[in-house]
Design an enzyme around this catalytic site. Structure first.
Site, short mmCIF file in Angstrom:
data_model
loop_
_atom_site.label_atom_id
_atom_site.label_comp_id
_atom_site.label_asym_id
_atom_site.label_seq_id
_atom_site.Cartn_x
_atom_site.Cartn_y
_atom_site.Cartn_z
N GLU A 197 0.83 -1.21 0.00
CA GLU A 197 0.00 0.00 0.00
C GLU A 197 0.87 1.25 0.00
O GLU A 197 0.58 2.23 -0.69
CB GLU A 197 -0.94 0.00 1.22
CG GLU A 197 -2.14 -0.91 1.07
CD GLU A 197 -1.79 -2.38 1.17
OE1 GLU A 197 -0.68 -2.71 1.65
OE2 GLU A 197 -2.62 -3.22 0.78
N HIS A 266 -9.25 -5.46 10.92
CA HIS A 266 -9.93 -5.24 9.64
C HIS A 266 -11.28 -4.57 9.80
O HIS A 266 -12.16 -4.73 8.96
CB HIS A 266 -10.12 -6.59 8.92
CG HIS A 266 -8.84 -7.20 8.47
ND1 HIS A 266 -8.73 -8.46 8.00
CD2 HIS A 266 -7.59 -6.68 8.43
CE1 HIS A 266 -7.47 -8.72 7.69
NE2 HIS A 266 -6.76 -7.64 7.94
#
Lengths: 463, 410
Positions: A197, A266
């Site tokens: 990322e 998450h």
């Protein structure tokens, strides 16, 4: 006789398409046999038999779409093994696989976070005037489709726009948001990236400095923690630090907030994290129409935009204006439900819970006004202020943690802007201050529910 | 009873600390001219050896030798010498200005001038640069006005960046000089993105990025190599190995185990190790890598092997962690002296001309300094405009910032 039920093959699945029967009536089936293929919100999956017996009747024909989870799809006669059959009949509804305990568990409980009842269709009259006219001709679209349409339309309009991220091309996105984009725009504009990322966020920032308009998809915002330096220190600040010479027109987008049963790492809501940063715009739409209109606005905007989607909303359909000129302005909230007794602010999936709470409150004679914030930064303080001047009460809702959250900002805004209009202290509804637990019962407890909003609204109404 | 020794922790240490006598005679330095120069279209797998040697052109006599000699004309050489000298003289004056309280902070590039200047001249004027804070030579070689650098350093009302950036973190779109990041390494992946965008647009501009030996430990260094390799981006990835990251010697970043150029090998990128104090070698290697990039052959990692002859910044005293005479003992010499010697050896330069040039540039920097000081220096009354503080946060000033500005009464 045992009913075979439509299984939930992912925690977020509420319905699916029964794409193919692999067994026909009269076939003998043993446990583990693949009996059908089902298309879920994410992929095509095989359904395995849990019990043994003979398939006596197919109740849902292949090709049927929108089959709700737990609908009987076929009947099984397990005469060969009466005892087992009886036991099976008494057992909980079968999951995809008999050994998949967490999923079986998830199925009955997954509704907890997904509990927003079918959202009331927003009526055109509840939109700001400049948007209302677009609602004369609409089509039903899921949030997922609306986001895809927004990107496709903007990519057709402007060839400097491109999409980049993990699994966005060949796989059409981990959540299928980029469905069909590779086919239409090719591999130069829909780019599968290596798994870093920080790396592809930096790449996007560099491409933006060279005049392109990248849409950087994070598979989820949770994974963007690694990229936060590029977003905050480079994308958000460079225009300022360079004395206005070098801006960064870029959209960072992906699902934000809780899903179902995906645990502490998450399930985070990043609205207040990014809303803290000057130089960024932060958007968090609820309806498919707003998702589309705001994403188009974000792509056209010359500033870096953090676009927060919600995994649990991707499959929800709303009426979306068909006119491609429909754009939702950044920085404008929407009154999702007009009311006069209490103002409830929410964003993203929490708007659905707030609307459900408003329906319950109506039964108790409390007429709640629900404001869908849509943009978190810059916040539409004017709309909030005007509402509270009318209702004199404010409840703020968010999935995220309380400390320095969006609710804290609401309370501060109340102090600074309409303290004298308040008849009660501002109430906040939020996730409990712990890393989100995995277990279904704990997860449900940790997340804000409709009843919390109802309670908070009653509390500020002294009811 | 086990017969293995107890585990022991290894902490790398530089060879010399204050009080030691530095001796670099065991440093593995290739002789000038001996390293082969492959065709630019070579497959990276065929030149792994170039990541472990040292590309050098100038020999001890000042002659240019071997296949990497770029055979530059005298004008280009003199331009390079002038820009290196100007950088050095400018650095000196700004360093002293900090000691006089005219600015808060400064960073010199003493000993590393060839890196920025030779590379600026080898690249096209329109190629984009993503530098670190020690490549001021790029701006100087591209004729960015010195007075604007000083206005920023002095934080005065003419500061081109309007008082928003640290003194030496320049930014000039017009000069292809990307805004320097104080967070180390981020420019490396951005440069790859910029280069890919250039390729996507079918442009002819390539891009170069710089990073220090210490910052190669950052994730961004590795992200850039991954992406550069995967998408064959037209970019030069320069590692300026000046031996020191503040007080951490290059071994702390893993330089004792393998060369920084050799990091490229695992990514399938050509890695060249270059004498960073040899103007001609830096120019030639940069040109080779730039040609590759322009021919769509992808990125090159260049390790520019040099030595940080000064402290890290005005806040640093290097004698606390390395011998005071270590810079003088560095066996690869000084880039300005080596190019000067070459020009004299070629018979196109003399000591007198050199002295005259130094005097001219010193006077020039002094005059520009006076001009900049008229606009004010740090702490005097001429400050950047307060009005502009709320501008450029967004492309347009949003209502909440306009409100904040009004509340401040500006």
């Amino acid at each position: 006789m045992t009913d075979i039920l439509m299984p939930a093959l992912s925690p977020t699945m509420t319905e699916g398409k029964l794409s193919k029967w692999l067994k026909k009536e009269g076939d003998t089936i043993t446990a583990g046999d693949v009996i059908a293929e089902i298309e879920t919100d994410k992929a095509t999956m095989e359904v395995e038999a849990v019990d043994e017996g003979t398939l006596t009747k197919i109740l849902v024909a292949e090709g049927t779409e929108g089959v709700a989870v737990n609908t009987p799809i076929a009947q099984l006669n397990g005469a060969a093994n009466g005892a087992a059959n009886g036991k099976a009949a008494a057992a909980p509804p079968p999951a995809a696989k008999s050994d998949d305990a967490p999923k079986a568990d998830a199925k009955s409980e997954a509704k907890a976070p997904a509990a927003a009842p079918v959202p009331p269709k927003p009526e055109a009259k509840s939109f700001p005037a400049e948007e209302a006219k677009f609602y004369e001709t609409t089509a039903s679209k899921t949030v997922r489709e609306a986001l895809r349409d927004a990107m496709a339309e903007e990519m057709r309009r402007d060839e400097t726009v491109f999409l980049m991220g993990e699994e966005v091309a060949e796989y059409n996105g981990a959540y299928k948001v980029s469905q069909g984009l590779l086919d239409e725009f090719g591999a130069e504009r829909v780019i599968d990236t290596p798994i870093t990322e920080q790396g592809f966020a930096g790449l996007g920032v560099g491409a933006a400095f060279n005049g392109l308009k990248p849409i950087v998809e994070f598979m989820t915002w949770n994974f963007a923690m690694q990229a936060i330096d590029q977003i905050v220190n480079s994308a958000a600040k460079t225009q300022y630090m360079s004395g206005g010479q070098m801006g960064c027109s870029i959209v960072f987008r992906g699902p934000n907030g809780v899903a179902s049963r995906v645990g502490a790492q998450h399930s985070q809501d990043y609205a207040s994290w990014y809303a803290h940063v000057p130089g960024l715009y932060v958007l968090a739409p609820y309806t498919a129409a707003d998702a589309k209109g705001l994403l188009k606005a974000a792509i056209r905007d010359p500033n870096p935009v953090v676009f927060l989607e919600h995994e649990l909303m991707y499959g929800t359909a709303f009426d979306v204006p068909v006119d491609e000129n429909f754009i939702v302005p950044i920085g404008k909230a929407r009154i999702a439900r007009p009311g006069k007794d209490v103002t409830i602010t929410a964003y993203s999936r929490m708007v659905g819970l707030a609307l459900a709470a408003a329906e319950q409150l109506a039964k108790d004679g409390i007429d709640a006004e629900v404001i869908d914030l849509r943009t978190i930064r810059p916040l539409d303080v004017e709309t909030i202020t005007n509402s509270v001047k009318k209702t004199n009460r404010l409840v703020s809702c968010e999935e995220g943690w309380p400390f320095a959250g969006i609710g804290s900002e609401m309370a501060a805004i109340a102090m600074e802007n309409f303290f004298d209009d308040l008849d009660a202290p501002v109430a906040r509804v939020y996730g409990v201050d712990v890393p989100l637990p995995y277990a279904a019962n704990l997860e449900k407890l940790a997340l804000p529910q409709v009843e919390h909003i109802v309670e908070a609204a009653k509390k500020v109404s002294y009811r | 009873m086990k017969n293995t020794p107890a585990l022991s922790l290894y902490i790398p240490e530089p060879k010399y600390r204050p009080g030691d006598t530095p001796d670099f005679s065991d440093l593995n330095v290739s002789a000038a001219g001996v390293v082969r120069r492959p065709d630019v279209a070579v497959n990276s797998s065929e030149i792994h050896d170039l990541a472990f040697t040292l590309i050098r052109v100038l020999d001890d006599k000042g002659d240019a030798v071997g296949p990497w000699d770029p055979k530059l004309d005298v004008d280009t050489l003199k331009r390079g010498l002038r820009a290196m000298l100007l950088t050095r003289i400018f650095d000196d004056r700004m360093f002293r200005a900090q000691r006089q309280g005219k600015t808060s902070f400064y960073m010199k590039s003493l000993g590393e001038e060839a890196v920025a200047v030779a590379q600026a001249l080898a690249l096209d004027r329109d190629d984009m640069c993503f530098p670190t804070y020690r490549q001021q030579g790029l701006l100087i070689a591209r004729d960015y006005p010195l007075v604007m650098m000083m206005n920023q350093i002095y934080s005065n009302e003419q500061d081109p960046l309007k008082g928003r950036q640290l003194p030496i973190m320049y930014s000039s779109k017009e000069h292809g000089f990307f805004s320097i990041s104080g967070n180390l390494g981020t420019q490396f992946s951005q440069a790859v993105g910029w280069a890919m965008a250039s390729a996507y647009k079918g442009d002819d501009r390539i891009c170069a990025a710089w990073i220090g030996d210490g910052s190669t430990a950052e994730g961004d260094f590795h992200h850039a190599l991954t992406f550069g390799s995967v998408y064959r981006a037209p970019v030069l990835l320069n590692v300026v190995n000046n031996q020191w990251a503040i007080s951490s010697y290059q071994g702390i970043a893993g330089g004792d185990r393998s060369t920084f150029a050799s990091r490229a090998i695992g990514y399938g990128i050509p890695g060249l190790r270059v004498d960073g104090n040899d103007f001609l070698a830096v120019y030639a290697a940069t040109q080779w890598a730039a040609d590759r990039a322009r021919m769509n052959l992808g990125p090159t990692v260049l390790e520019l092997f040099t030595y940080r002859a000064e402290g890290h910044s005005t806040s640093d005293d290097p004698t606390q962690y390395r011998p005071a005479d270590e810079p003088g003992a560095w066996p690869l010499g000084d880039p300005v002296n080596r190019l000067t010697k070459h020009l004299i050896a070629r018979g196109v330069w003399s000591d007198d001309e050199h002295k005259a040039l130094v005097d001219e540039l010193t006077e020039y920097v002094k005059a520009v300094g006076k001009e900049a000081e008229k606009n004010g220096t740090l702490g005097n009354s001429k400050l950047p405009s307060v009005k502009t503080m709320f501008e450029d946060v967004y492309k347009e000033v949003p209502p909440h910032l306009r409100k904040q500005r009004q509340e401040l009464g500006v």
